[in-house]
Each structure stands twice: as C-alpha cells, then as structure tokens.
Design a protein around this motif. Sequence first.
Motif, PDB file in Angstrom:
ATOM      1  N   ILE A  66      -0.992  -5.874  -7.024  1.00  0.00           N
ATOM      2  CA  ILE A  66      -1.578  -6.386  -8.268  1.00  0.00           C
ATOM      3  C   ILE A  66      -2.558  -5.387  -8.877  1.00  0.00           C
ATOM      4  N   SER A  67      -3.244  -4.617  -8.038  1.00  0.00           N
ATOM      5  CA  SER A  67      -4.157  -3.590  -8.559  1.00  0.00           C
ATOM      6  C   SER A  67      -3.395  -2.586  -9.406  1.00  0.00           C
ATOM      7  N   VAL A  68      -2.207  -2.201  -8.939  1.00  0.00           N
ATOM      8  CA  VAL A  68      -1.377  -1.237  -9.663  1.00  0.00           C
ATOM      9  C   VAL A  68      -0.852  -1.850 -10.963  1.00  0.00           C
ATOM     10  N   GLN A  69      -0.436  -3.110 -10.899  1.00  0.00           N
ATOM     11  CA  GLN A  69       0.092  -3.772 -12.099  1.00  0.00           C
ATOM     12  C   GLN A  69      -0.944  -3.795 -13.226  1.00  0.00           C
TER      13      GLN A  69
ATOM     14  N   GLY B 103       8.495  -6.945  -9.419  1.00  0.00           N
ATOM     15  CA  GLY B 103       7.698  -8.137  -9.137  1.00  0.00           C
ATOM     16  C   GLY B 103       6.415  -7.821  -8.387  1.00  0.00           C
ATOM     17  N   ASP B 104       6.055  -8.734  -7.487  1.00  0.00           N
ATOM     18  CA  ASP B 104       4.813  -8.562  -6.745  1.00  0.00           C
ATOM     19  C   ASP B 104       4.954  -7.657  -5.532  1.00  0.00           C
ATOM     20  N   SER B 105       6.082  -6.959  -5.410  1.00  0.00           N
ATOM     21  CA  SER B 105       6.138  -5.867  -4.432  1.00  0.00           C
ATOM     22  C   SER B 105       5.288  -4.701  -4.933  1.00  0.00           C
ATOM     23  N   ILE B 106       4.977  -4.737  -6.230  1.00  0.00           N
ATOM     24  CA  ILE B 106       3.993  -3.805  -6.797  1.00  0.00           C
ATOM     25  C   ILE B 106       2.614  -4.431  -6.603  1.00  0.00           C
TER      26      ILE B 106
ATOM     27  N   GLU C  90      -1.964   4.007  -3.862  1.00  0.00           N
ATOM     28  CA  GLU C  90      -1.005   3.055  -4.430  1.00  0.00           C
ATOM     29  C   GLU C  90      -0.956   3.171  -5.954  1.00  0.00           C
ATOM     30  N   ILE C  91      -2.122   3.295  -6.574  1.00  0.00           N
ATOM     31  CA  ILE C  91      -2.180   3.397  -8.036  1.00  0.00           C
ATOM     32  C   ILE C  91      -1.517   4.689  -8.507  1.00  0.00           C
ATOM     33  N   CYS C  92      -1.814   5.794  -7.821  1.00  0.00           N
ATOM     34  CA  CYS C  92      -1.203   7.078  -8.187  1.00  0.00           C
ATOM     35  C   CYS C  92       0.323   6.988  -8.157  1.00  0.00           C
ATOM     36  N   ARG C  93       0.868   6.465  -7.067  1.00  0.00           N
ATOM     37  CA  ARG C  93       2.318   6.486  -6.881  1.00  0.00           C
ATOM     38  C   ARG C  93       3.050   5.484  -7.777  1.00  0.00           C
ATOM     39  N   TRP C  94       2.458   4.314  -8.000  1.00  0.00           N
ATOM     40  CA  TRP C  94       3.233   3.225  -8.585  1.00  0.00           C
ATOM     41  C   TRP C  94       2.789   2.772  -9.966  1.00  0.00           C
TER      42      TRP C  94
END
Length: 511
Positions: free
Chosen positions: A293-296, A288-291, A268-272
């Motif tokens: 929270i770890s990625v944000q 928004g939060d479709s991302i 998830e982090i790699c892609r987003w």
Amino acid sequence: MDKTYKTLSKITKILLVDDSLINRALLTDILSDEYTIVEAENGKTAIKIIQEDYNELSLILLDLSMPEVDGYEVLKFLNESDYIKNLPVIIISAETSPEKIKEAYELGATDFISRPFDSFIVHKRISNTILLYNKQKNLVNMVVNQISKNQKDNNLMVAILSQLVEFRNGESGLHVQNIRKITKLLLTKLIQKTDKYKITEDDISMICLASALHDIGKITIPDEILNKPGKLTDDEFSVIKKHSAAGADLLNSLVSMQNEPLIKIATEICRWHHERYDGCGYPDKLSGDSIPISVQVVAIADVFDALTSKRCYKKAYEPQKALKMILEGECGSFNPLLLECLIELSDEICKSVKEPITDSLEAEDKTLLNQKAVAKANSFSDLTDTLEQLSTAKTKIEFLTENIDEIVFSYNKKHQLIKFSKNAAKLLNLPEATFQHPLDNKELLQVINEDFAAKIITNARNLSPEKPRFEMDCSILIQNELKQMHIQGLGIFSVENSDEYSDFICIMTKK
C-alpha cells in the motif's frame, strides 16, 4: 539550612492540597521561604488549578482524606490526563493503613510524609524529589534534542540524494517535496476510511521519508536519454524503465541494512512505483494488493506531480486536468479506494502543491528541514535506542550520497561548514569538511579561483524560496588540470528565517 534545597528557586511552585486549614498553614510556614505555595482546600479545586497551571507546577503535596473529591480521585485524574509522568506527588497524611498507602503508590505517588510534620524531613524529601524530576526532564530534553537533530540530518541527507536525481533529470527541485505532501494526505485519509492496511502515524512518517528515494535509480540512466526533449524511442524507453529495478538493486546492495524499516520501504517504493493495480505496470507485473500500500500511494502521488510539472518533453497540466486523467485511467489503473481518497482530497491536494503555470510555492515548502522530531519513550533506554536507529539511518544515506560520481559539496551558513563528498574531496585534493567561509578557505581558492568562488557565493545569496536554484559555468583545477565545469546550486531555507538559505548544496558536472 541544607545547601541542596537552597539551590531551588523561590519561583518553584508547589500545589498544597489539604482540607485542613491548620495543616496548610503549618506546611506553608515551613516551605514559604523556599517555594511559592499555591493552596487548594479540596480535590475539586486542586484539579482546576492543575488544569490551568500544570506547566508552572513543580510538585503536589496531597492529602488523601478529603470530602467530595479525595486524594485518590486527584491521583486518578493525574493518571488519566498523563500529568503524573512529569508532575511528582508526595502524599501528606495521617493515614497509616498499609493498603491505603499502597493504593496511593500504585496510582503514581512518589513519596509519603506522615503527620506530625518534621521540618527537616519535609524540606529534604521535597527538594530531593524536585531535583530528581528536574534531572529526568533535562535528560529527556537532551535526548529529544539529539533525536531532533539527527532527524533533521536524516531528512537533509535524503533531500540531498533526491535532489541529485532531480538535478540530473532537469526537474524543478520540488518534485520530492510534493510527493511527500501528497503521500501524507492520501495515507492520512486512507486510515480514516479503513483499518484494512494497519497503517500507524509512525508508518506514515517513514513512508513519506522513503518516498523521496523513489527515483534514485535514475542516476544509472544516461543523460542523453534522461533529458531528451522529444519522444523516446522504444529502445530508449526500455532503458528508462530500468531505473526502478536499478534503484532497488542499489538499496539491496546495502546487505547489512536490509532489516532497517527505511531501507525496506524505500526498496519496495523504488522497484514497484511504476506497477499498476491491474498488473500492467513494470518491472514485475504485480497487481492488486500484492503491491504494498505504501507503493500504491507513492505511485499516485508521483503521477499527479509529474503531470502538473513542466518537463523537458512536455508542458505542465493544470491540477484539475491531471486529476481527471488519473481518474479516467489515462495513467494506468489504481486502487479504487485510493481513487476515492484522491477525489475527496482533490481541493486540498491542488492547494498543497505548487501551481504548475506560476510555479508559486506554499509556505510549508520553504524547507526540507522543518520536520518536527517527536520523541515518545518510557525510559532512557528506549530513547537511546531510538537515537541509535536514527544515527544508523543517517549513516546509510551518507553512504549512498558518497557514491555519486559528480562533485558534490554543501555549505552550512550558521556553522560555516563546507563538506565535500568523498569522491569530490579525492578529486580536488581537499579535506572532506572544514569550518571556514568559502572565501577565506585558501585550499578551496586554489581549486576554484577567487572570482568564480565569489560568483557562486553571490548567486547563492540571491536565492529565495521561490527561486531556490541557479546554474553557471566555471573552470576548476582537478588533479592539476583545468576543467570546464557546469555548476548547479540549491538553497535550502528554514522556517525561522525564510529570507536566507540555511544550507547550500552544489553539484559540478563536466561540460
């Protein structure tokens, strides 16, 4: 005297709690030849002694019927303070009521010795209990040490992989470390401000580790674009933008490992990590939060450190300037709650990362191997399960590392272990691992002549936490053909001895 309890040292300390002076004198007489006895005439005194000397006590002999604070209240204290897990309690009492005895067992008592006391039985039950608890402690310590080692190996493999990306990208080698620190600070502050995201301490550790892989997809980007000193063309920027999806695809190719938390979060982090809160990021235009929270959080950490670090295409900004740029939206839109956290942590974040102009290094940056393994398990089965999961995670990272095209090897000074990646071992016709100093390794010296090997070792010895990298050129024999190679080396330093590297990683690329 029985050999079993002869092996127990006189320094083994037992707390004897009984309001009867006669009972204490009798038990002290029975046990004092084998154990150090500490006496308490009531429960209140016993609790004070336990609080002060918990780590020195091996067992408690506890009477149930005492004035003021009785044995049951002492047991309740031991439960509330969690001491009962590692400190066995044997009840000594004339109490014969099954209900009372049952209550004591339910509160964690290990055994029951009734009065009048039989010397042999007292010795046998005490020695057996202490030996049993010692074996359990040794077993738990052994497994915890194994988990700690595997956790360090796991962090090292992630560090190696992330450093490969940074070497290719011309970065300082500190980018990944800084992102992990900022990510931890932001997540810790976030869970203090809100319970919206249901983030645990274990989640924070996992996200911080996974963040190191955020740019793994850059291994697919050509060097001439990745390290271009000037402004990228639109076409070149389109190629650069592919790294986020490429990194996720690489991790998604590990089909059998998709249920592993580390791989899931890292994917998830790699892609987003280039998605933005207003939907203007890439590659999927999430908002928004479709991302997750770890990625944000990792996205903000990545932007901040990129701004405060020197790159081939830009100078480093001062931390306060970088914060201003993020807050004013110059780097895209971010979660308002995370921006609040960033503002509240601004001083701490600026101190936690290297200064962009002087490249100074905080003490906690001196190693990637100082992660403290925390093993919390209720049974040996749980601990074994955790160990297997960590071992699996290490295998996954090794798989990723072995599929890098460059010649990669590492050297552990303590064990004199030289380890080559599979590709490197195949190209150089060398074993993947040998326990030998490089200058004593005849096979290695046939590939890299002795003078160049000595230069590599000398450069490695001159490394420091402040200057952990070096570069040099050399000629090596690859499949019977002499090749001109560029060498990049990285030293990893331990907290225990920060003056010398504990591990050394080397990457060779064709000139």
